[in-house]
Design a protein around this motif. Sequence first.
Motif, PDB file in Angstrom:
ATOM      1  N   THR A  29       1.032  -1.276   0.007  1.00 36.31           N
ATOM      2  CA  THR A  29      -0.054  -0.068   0.182  1.00 36.31           C
ATOM      3  C   THR A  29       0.926   1.098  -0.126  1.00 36.31           C
ATOM      4  O   THR A  29       1.832   1.296   0.874  1.00 36.31           O
ATOM      5  N   GLN A  30       0.573   2.236  -0.883  1.00 34.79           N
ATOM      6  CA  GLN A  30       1.396   3.242  -1.219  1.00 34.79           C
ATOM      7  C   GLN A  30       0.460   4.541  -1.160  1.00 34.79           C
ATOM      8  O   GLN A  30      -0.800   4.363  -1.967  1.00 34.79           O
ATOM      9  N   GLN A  31       0.858   5.638  -0.444  1.00 30.20           N
ATOM     10  CA  GLN A  31       0.249   6.950  -0.707  1.00 30.20           C
ATOM     11  C   GLN A  31       0.919   7.340  -1.778  1.00 30.20           C
ATOM     12  O   GLN A  31       2.135   7.721  -1.886  1.00 30.20           O
ATOM     13  N   ILE A  32       0.166   7.832  -2.886  1.00 29.64           N
ATOM     14  CA  ILE A  32       0.654   8.600  -4.162  1.00 29.64           C
ATOM     15  C   ILE A  32      -0.090   9.983  -4.279  1.00 29.64           C
ATOM     16  O   ILE A  32      -1.107   9.994  -3.998  1.00 29.64           O
ATOM     17  N   PRO A  33       0.613  10.843  -5.124  1.00 23.62           N
ATOM     18  CA  PRO A  33       0.086  12.027  -5.570  1.00 23.62           C
ATOM     19  C   PRO A  33      -0.859  11.649  -6.754  1.00 23.62           C
ATOM     20  O   PRO A  33      -0.387  10.675  -7.442  1.00 23.62           O
ATOM     21  N   VAL A  34      -1.948  12.347  -6.935  1.00 26.46           N
ATOM     22  CA  VAL A  34      -2.667  12.131  -8.157  1.00 26.46           C
ATOM     23  C   VAL A  34      -1.854  12.179  -9.442  1.00 26.46           C
ATOM     24  O   VAL A  34      -2.215  11.529 -10.293  1.00 26.46           O
ATOM     25  N   SER A  35      -0.942  12.915  -9.569  1.00 25.74           N
ATOM     26  CA  SER A  35      -0.097  13.075 -10.835  1.00 25.74           C
ATOM     27  C   SER A  35       0.661  11.694 -10.996  1.00 25.74           C
ATOM     28  O   SER A  35       0.870  11.218 -12.180  1.00 25.74           O
ATOM     29  N   ALA A  36       0.760  10.830 -10.053  1.00 26.69           N
ATOM     30  CA  ALA A  36       1.234   9.347 -10.214  1.00 26.69           C
ATOM     31  C   ALA A  36       0.343   8.283 -10.644  1.00 26.69           C
ATOM     32  O   ALA A  36       0.549   7.126 -10.952  1.00 26.69           O
ATOM     33  N   PHE A  37      -1.051   8.794 -10.342  1.00 28.02           N
ATOM     34  CA  PHE A  37      -1.887   7.404 -10.695  1.00 28.02           C
ATOM     35  C   PHE A  37      -2.249   7.157 -12.186  1.00 28.02           C
ATOM     36  O   PHE A  37      -1.863   7.955 -13.160  1.00 28.02           O
ATOM     37  N   ARG A  38      -2.250   5.918 -12.343  1.00 30.85           N
ATOM     38  CA  ARG A  38      -1.994   5.389 -13.740  1.00 30.85           C
ATOM     39  C   ARG A  38      -3.534   4.641 -13.737  1.00 30.85           C
ATOM     40  O   ARG A  38      -3.741   3.633 -12.844  1.00 30.85           O
ATOM     41  N   ASN A  39      -4.378   4.610 -14.776  1.00 30.51           N
ATOM     42  CA  ASN A  39      -5.507   3.841 -14.884  1.00 30.51           C
ATOM     43  C   ASN A  39      -5.115   2.807 -15.927  1.00 30.51           C
ATOM     44  O   ASN A  39      -4.983   2.988 -17.032  1.00 30.51           O
ATOM     45  N   TYR A  40      -4.759   1.429 -15.336  1.00 32.01           N
ATOM     46  CA  TYR A  40      -4.418   0.599 -16.327  1.00 32.01           C
ATOM     47  C   TYR A  40      -5.530  -0.459 -16.987  1.00 32.01           C
ATOM     48  O   TYR A  40      -5.399  -1.058 -17.633  1.00 32.01           O
ATOM     49  N   GLY A  41      -6.860   0.204 -16.746  1.00 33.09           N
ATOM     50  CA  GLY A  41      -7.903  -0.271 -17.390  1.00 33.09           C
ATOM     51  C   GLY A  41      -8.476  -1.596 -16.835  1.00 33.09           C
ATOM     52  O   GLY A  41      -8.500  -1.615 -15.531  1.00 33.09           O
ATOM     53  N   ALA A  42      -9.079  -2.597 -17.515  1.00 30.20           N
ATOM     54  CA  ALA A  42      -9.824  -3.495 -16.932  1.00 30.20           C
ATOM     55  C   ALA A  42      -9.362  -5.068 -17.247  1.00 30.20           C
ATOM     56  O   ALA A  42     -10.390  -5.965 -17.223  1.00 30.20           O
ATOM     57  N   SER A  43      -8.016  -5.241 -18.097  1.00 36.64           N
ATOM     58  CA  SER A  43      -7.948  -6.697 -18.179  1.00 36.64           C
ATOM     59  C   SER A  43      -7.577  -7.320 -17.104  1.00 36.64           C
ATOM     60  O   SER A  43      -7.030  -6.895 -16.157  1.00 36.64           O
ATOM     61  N   PRO A  44      -7.464  -8.657 -17.277  1.00 36.21           N
ATOM     62  CA  PRO A  44      -6.968  -9.710 -15.928  1.00 36.21           C
ATOM     63  C   PRO A  44      -5.546  -9.237 -15.568  1.00 36.21           C
ATOM     64  O   PRO A  44      -5.264  -9.142 -14.435  1.00 36.21           O
ATOM     65  N   LEU A  45      -4.534  -8.947 -16.520  1.00 34.85           N
ATOM     66  CA  LEU A  45      -3.293  -8.629 -15.995  1.00 34.85           C
ATOM     67  C   LEU A  45      -2.909  -7.262 -15.577  1.00 34.85           C
ATOM     68  O   LEU A  45      -2.007  -6.964 -14.902  1.00 34.85           O
ATOM     69  N   GLN A  46      -3.610  -6.368 -16.288  1.00 37.10           N
ATOM     70  CA  GLN A  46      -3.470  -4.990 -16.130  1.00 37.10           C
ATOM     71  C   GLN A  46      -4.832  -4.371 -15.910  1.00 37.10           C
ATOM     72  O   GLN A  46      -5.912  -4.402 -16.561  1.00 37.10           O
ATOM     73  N   HIS A  47      -5.083  -3.862 -14.389  1.00 42.86           N
ATOM     74  CA  HIS A  47      -6.278  -3.243 -14.257  1.00 42.86           C
ATOM     75  C   HIS A  47      -6.047  -2.231 -13.043  1.00 42.86           C
ATOM     76  O   HIS A  47      -5.007  -2.417 -12.290  1.00 42.86           O
ATOM     77  N   THR A  48      -7.032  -1.350 -12.904  1.00 44.11           N
ATOM     78  CA  THR A  48      -7.032  -0.442 -11.777  1.00 44.11           C
ATOM     79  C   THR A  48      -8.484  -0.332 -11.312  1.00 44.11           C
ATOM     80  O   THR A  48      -9.208   0.020 -12.098  1.00 44.11           O
ATOM     81  N   PHE A  49      -8.953  -0.832 -10.231  1.00 44.77           N
ATOM     82  CA  PHE A  49     -10.023  -0.654  -9.419  1.00 44.77           C
ATOM     83  C   PHE A  49     -10.296   0.139  -8.249  1.00 44.77           C
ATOM     84  O   PHE A  49      -9.272   0.157  -7.558  1.00 44.77           O
ATOM     85  N   ARG A  64      -8.297  12.606  -0.875  1.00 43.32           N
ATOM     86  CA  ARG A  64      -9.412  13.169  -1.534  1.00 43.32           C
ATOM     87  C   ARG A  64      -9.361  14.468  -2.135  1.00 43.32           C
ATOM     88  O   ARG A  64     -10.060  14.980  -3.049  1.00 43.32           O
ATOM     89  N   ALA A  65      -8.803  15.356  -1.472  1.00 43.92           N
ATOM     90  CA  ALA A  65      -8.682  16.814  -1.862  1.00 43.92           C
ATOM     91  C   ALA A  65      -7.813  16.878  -3.146  1.00 43.92           C
ATOM     92  O   ALA A  65      -7.828  18.143  -3.908  1.00 43.92           O
ATOM     93  N   GLU A  66      -7.038  15.736  -3.654  1.00 42.70           N
ATOM     94  CA  GLU A  66      -6.113  15.739  -4.739  1.00 42.70           C
ATOM     95  C   GLU A  66      -7.244  15.314  -6.034  1.00 42.70           C
ATOM     96  O   GLU A  66      -6.778  15.451  -7.154  1.00 42.70           O
ATOM     97  N   MET A  67      -7.924  14.688  -5.967  1.00 43.62           N
ATOM     98  CA  MET A  67      -8.871  13.807  -6.957  1.00 43.62           C
ATOM     99  C   MET A  67     -10.384  13.732  -6.641  1.00 43.62           C
ATOM    100  O   MET A  67     -10.808  13.540  -5.636  1.00 43.62           O
TER     101      MET A  67
END
Length: 105
Positions: free
Chosen positions: A25-45, A71-74
Amino acid sequence: MALTFRTLAVAMLLVIAGCGSARETQQIPVSAFRNYGASPLQHTFYIGSDARFHRFQWSNGKQGGTWLIARAEMDIVNEKSIDDPRVARGGYFVSRRDDGRWMVR
């Protein structure tokens, strides 16, 4: 001697490959967020929000973990409470709207 070197090389590769597979578990800034999509090997939920953070589970091949974004960032239009028992534990997909806000699907 060659067998020993080969064994050592294979062991080193396994250690290196294992280093990238940690699920932390990592706290990240919104600029580091990556939406990997919804495939079985690459996803962001999106798994919900508490008073301080939006929580996301992600996977990109063998790497993955949980991201906490303040929450204030996104801005998520229809965020879900992590404490609500009706919230899907499998998570939700998110997409970015034209106005820059995020939408849970």
